[in-house]
Scaffold this motif. Structure first.
Motif, PDB file in Angstrom:
ATOM      1  N   ASP A  96      -6.980  11.615  -9.608  1.00  0.00           N
ATOM      2  CA  ASP A  96      -5.562  11.921  -9.809  1.00  0.00           C
ATOM      3  C   ASP A  96      -4.676  10.845  -9.181  1.00  0.00           C
ATOM      4  O   ASP A  96      -3.685  10.413  -9.784  1.00  0.00           O
ATOM      5  CB  ASP A  96      -5.221  13.282  -9.199  1.00  0.00           C
ATOM      6  CG  ASP A  96      -5.848  14.442  -9.963  1.00  0.00           C
ATOM      7  OD1 ASP A  96      -6.513  14.184 -10.998  1.00  0.00           O
ATOM      8  OD2 ASP A  96      -5.692  15.598  -9.528  1.00  0.00           O
ATOM      9  N   SER A  97      -5.028  10.418  -7.971  1.00  0.00           N
ATOM     10  CA  SER A  97      -4.231   9.386  -7.311  1.00  0.00           C
ATOM     11  C   SER A  97      -4.310   8.064  -8.074  1.00  0.00           C
ATOM     12  O   SER A  97      -3.291   7.399  -8.307  1.00  0.00           O
ATOM     13  CB  SER A  97      -4.709   9.181  -5.869  1.00  0.00           C
ATOM     14  OG  SER A  97      -4.479  10.338  -5.087  1.00  0.00           O
TER      15      SER A  97
ATOM     16  N   THR B 239       6.998   6.477  -3.650  1.00  0.00           N
ATOM     17  CA  THR B 239       6.717   5.441  -2.658  1.00  0.00           C
ATOM     18  C   THR B 239       6.784   4.059  -3.285  1.00  0.00           C
ATOM     19  O   THR B 239       7.280   3.109  -2.671  1.00  0.00           O
ATOM     20  CB  THR B 239       5.329   5.665  -2.026  1.00  0.00           C
ATOM     21  OG1 THR B 239       5.277   6.956  -1.445  1.00  0.00           O
ATOM     22  CG2 THR B 239       5.053   4.630  -0.944  1.00  0.00           C
ATOM     23  N   CYS B 240       6.285   3.934  -4.506  1.00  0.00           N
ATOM     24  CA  CYS B 240       6.334   2.647  -5.205  1.00  0.00           C
ATOM     25  C   CYS B 240       7.780   2.203  -5.420  1.00  0.00           C
ATOM     26  O   CYS B 240       8.123   1.039  -5.182  1.00  0.00           O
ATOM     27  CB  CYS B 240       5.599   2.740  -6.535  1.00  0.00           C
ATOM     28  SG  CYS B 240       5.561   1.190  -7.451  1.00  0.00           S
TER      29      CYS B 240
ATOM     30  N   LYS C 221       0.833  -1.211   0.000  1.00  0.00           N
ATOM     31  CA  LYS C 221       0.000   0.000   0.000  1.00  0.00           C
ATOM     32  C   LYS C 221       0.860   1.249   0.000  1.00  0.00           C
ATOM     33  O   LYS C 221       1.959   1.262   0.559  1.00  0.00           O
ATOM     34  CB  LYS C 221      -0.916   0.013   1.229  1.00  0.00           C
ATOM     35  CG  LYS C 221      -1.731  -1.238   1.416  1.00  0.00           C
ATOM     36  CD  LYS C 221      -2.607  -1.156   2.658  1.00  0.00           C
ATOM     37  CE  LYS C 221      -3.105  -2.523   3.056  1.00  0.00           C
ATOM     38  NZ  LYS C 221      -2.026  -3.383   3.611  1.00  0.00           N
ATOM     39  N   CYS C 222       0.293   2.298  -0.590  1.00  0.00           N
ATOM     40  CA  CYS C 222       0.953   3.601  -0.642  1.00  0.00           C
ATOM     41  C   CYS C 222      -0.035   4.664  -0.186  1.00  0.00           C
ATOM     42  O   CYS C 222      -1.201   4.388   0.071  1.00  0.00           O
ATOM     43  CB  CYS C 222       1.422   3.884  -2.067  1.00  0.00           C
ATOM     44  SG  CYS C 222       0.062   3.966  -3.274  1.00  0.00           S
ATOM     45  N   GLY C 223       0.456   5.905  -0.092  1.00  0.00           N
ATOM     46  CA  GLY C 223      -0.437   7.009   0.249  1.00  0.00           C
ATOM     47  C   GLY C 223      -0.518   7.315   1.723  1.00  0.00           C
ATOM     48  O   GLY C 223      -1.155   8.296   2.123  1.00  0.00           O
TER      49      GLY C 223
ATOM     50  N   GLY D 162      -1.512  11.592  -1.124  1.00  0.00           N
ATOM     51  CA  GLY D 162      -1.902  10.891  -2.337  1.00  0.00           C
ATOM     52  C   GLY D 162      -1.507  11.600  -3.613  1.00  0.00           C
ATOM     53  O   GLY D 162      -2.041  11.301  -4.689  1.00  0.00           O
ATOM     54  N   ARG D 163      -0.570  12.545  -3.521  1.00  0.00           N
ATOM     55  CA  ARG D 163      -0.130  13.241  -4.724  1.00  0.00           C
ATOM     56  C   ARG D 163       0.590  12.269  -5.652  1.00  0.00           C
ATOM     57  O   ARG D 163       1.348  11.402  -5.200  1.00  0.00           O
ATOM     58  CB  ARG D 163       0.783  14.407  -4.364  1.00  0.00           C
ATOM     59  CG  ARG D 163       0.083  15.540  -3.617  1.00  0.00           C
ATOM     60  CD  ARG D 163       1.071  16.594  -3.165  1.00  0.00           C
ATOM     61  NE  ARG D 163       2.027  16.037  -2.199  1.00  0.00           N
ATOM     62  CZ  ARG D 163       3.078  16.722  -1.702  1.00  0.00           C
ATOM     63  NH1 ARG D 163       3.287  17.970  -2.116  1.00  0.00           N
ATOM     64  NH2 ARG D 163       3.886  16.151  -0.830  1.00  0.00           N
ATOM     65  N   PRO D 164       0.375  12.396  -6.962  1.00  0.00           N
ATOM     66  CA  PRO D 164       0.988  11.456  -7.903  1.00  0.00           C
ATOM     67  C   PRO D 164       2.494  11.302  -7.753  1.00  0.00           C
ATOM     68  O   PRO D 164       3.005  10.173  -7.782  1.00  0.00           O
ATOM     69  CB  PRO D 164       0.611  12.056  -9.262  1.00  0.00           C
ATOM     70  CG  PRO D 164      -0.719  12.690  -9.015  1.00  0.00           C
ATOM     71  CD  PRO D 164      -0.591  13.293  -7.647  1.00  0.00           C
TER      72      PRO D 164
END
Length: 336
Positions: A137-138, A108-109, A80-82, A100-102
């Motif tokens: 956007d996320s 993070t990935c 998970k991210c964000g 959650g900004r792109p």
């Protein structure tokens, strides 16, 4: 092990939530014990392992990556991210931040791939919807990661049916992960059915009610000082004392069925729909095997009705989150 469908994957009907090994319920277990639990789950037929950037501020992903990298082809890896730990004040102390900004999700990935020691994450969830960023956007950023071959499918955690539909319009959502158990029925308001309609799996975390439905936790004063349950209204002493009154009837149902209390909780979830996949967490190999025995428990309609009437949103005392944590999720809630 029985199988269920999660996006493009066929996974074990019960997965493993890895959080407990590094995060949230007091001091983390040793690396050796964490390895024992992970490998025991794999040997028992578990093929869905669930971690996150947040858990142990990267420590859980690091553990999963180190232990499981040589078995990578044998299981579906979810992270998970964000929501992650950030040194906000520059003092070396990490603070949980929802972002959650792109650009953040892309970075993070990359960090997760490195810790997990893999080239691709099978299922990558947005851990929380950052309400300052449109969900489109996320999810659009996550869709870019799919196209780049960094992740294989997209999931969402703790979102409403409305948010799920908005996200699904951007890119197919493989799974929604939300707390679900006999004592947390919020998904039944809308998102459980929305998942079924859209063909998304529903991954149930905290399926044994954060230990309550195991029947062993009788005195909340024994919880570790850093245990997250200490901040949860249902585990406040007065509320928990009231909730304990539900356990005698619940444990009687387990005896009548011929299973353990934990198995009963998980079997109830498995009977709620073919798209429901519980992911209990544990630090004990013994408890792990007990949990997995739930796939062999059959509940008839009368037993399901008996359980539904015993433990539900009307009989449980206390909210599941305090005001701060409740403000961070998008999940539907019952009035009052």
């Amino acid at each position: 092990m029985q199988q269920r469908t999660l996006g493009p994957f066929s996974v074990s009907a019960i997965g493993l939530g890895c959080m407990n090994l590094s995060h949230a319920y007091g001091a983390p277990v040793s690396a050796e014990q964490g390895e024992r639990v992970l490998l025991a789950a794999l040997d028992a037929g578990v093929t869905l392992f669930d971690t996150a950037t947040l858990y142990g501020f990267g420590a859980n992903e690091t553990l999963v990556g180190r232990v499981m990298k040589q078995h990578r082809s044998r299981f579906t890896l979810a992270s998970k991210c964000g929501m992650q730990g950030v040194d906000v004040n520059g003092d070396g102390k990490l603070v949980r931040v929802i972002d959650g900004r792109p650009a953040t999700l892309r970075q993070t990935c990359e960090d997760s791939l490195r810790r997990l020691q893999t080239d691709v994450i099978d299922l990558y969830y947005l851990h929380r919807w950052d309400k300052n960023v449109p969900i489109e956007d996320s999810v659009g950023a996550l869709a870019d990661l799919v196209r780049a071959g960094k992740i294989r499918s997209i999931g969402l955690s703790e979102v409403s049916a409305t948010t799920l539909r908005k996200a699904h319009a951007v890119h197919p959502i493989a799974a929604v992960q939300t707390e679900y158990s006999l004592w947390t029925r919020n998904p039944e308001i809308a998102v459980l059915d929305a998942c079924r309609e859209l063909g998304a799996a529903f991954v149930a975390f905290s399926p044994v009610a954060r230990g309550f439905l195991c029947g062993d936790l009788r005195d909340v004063s024994t919880l570790d000082a850093k245990d997250i349950r200490r901040a949860m209204p249902r585990f406040a002493p007065e509320a928990y004392a009231a909730n304990l009154q539900l356990l005698d009837g619940y444990q009687q149902v387990a005896r009548d069925v011929g299973c353990t209390p934990a198995q009963l909780a998980l079997a109830w979830l498995l009977h709620r729909g073919e798209h429901v996949i519980p992911i209990p967490g544990t630090t004990s190999v013994e408890h792990l095997h007990d949990d997995l025995g739930a796939v062999d428990v059959t509940l008839d309609a009368a037993t399901m009705q008996r359980l539904d009437g015993l433990i539900n949103q009307h009989t449980v005392v206390g909210a599941r989150y305090n005001a701060q944590n409740a403000s961070e999720v998008d999940t539907e809630a019952f009035a009052g």
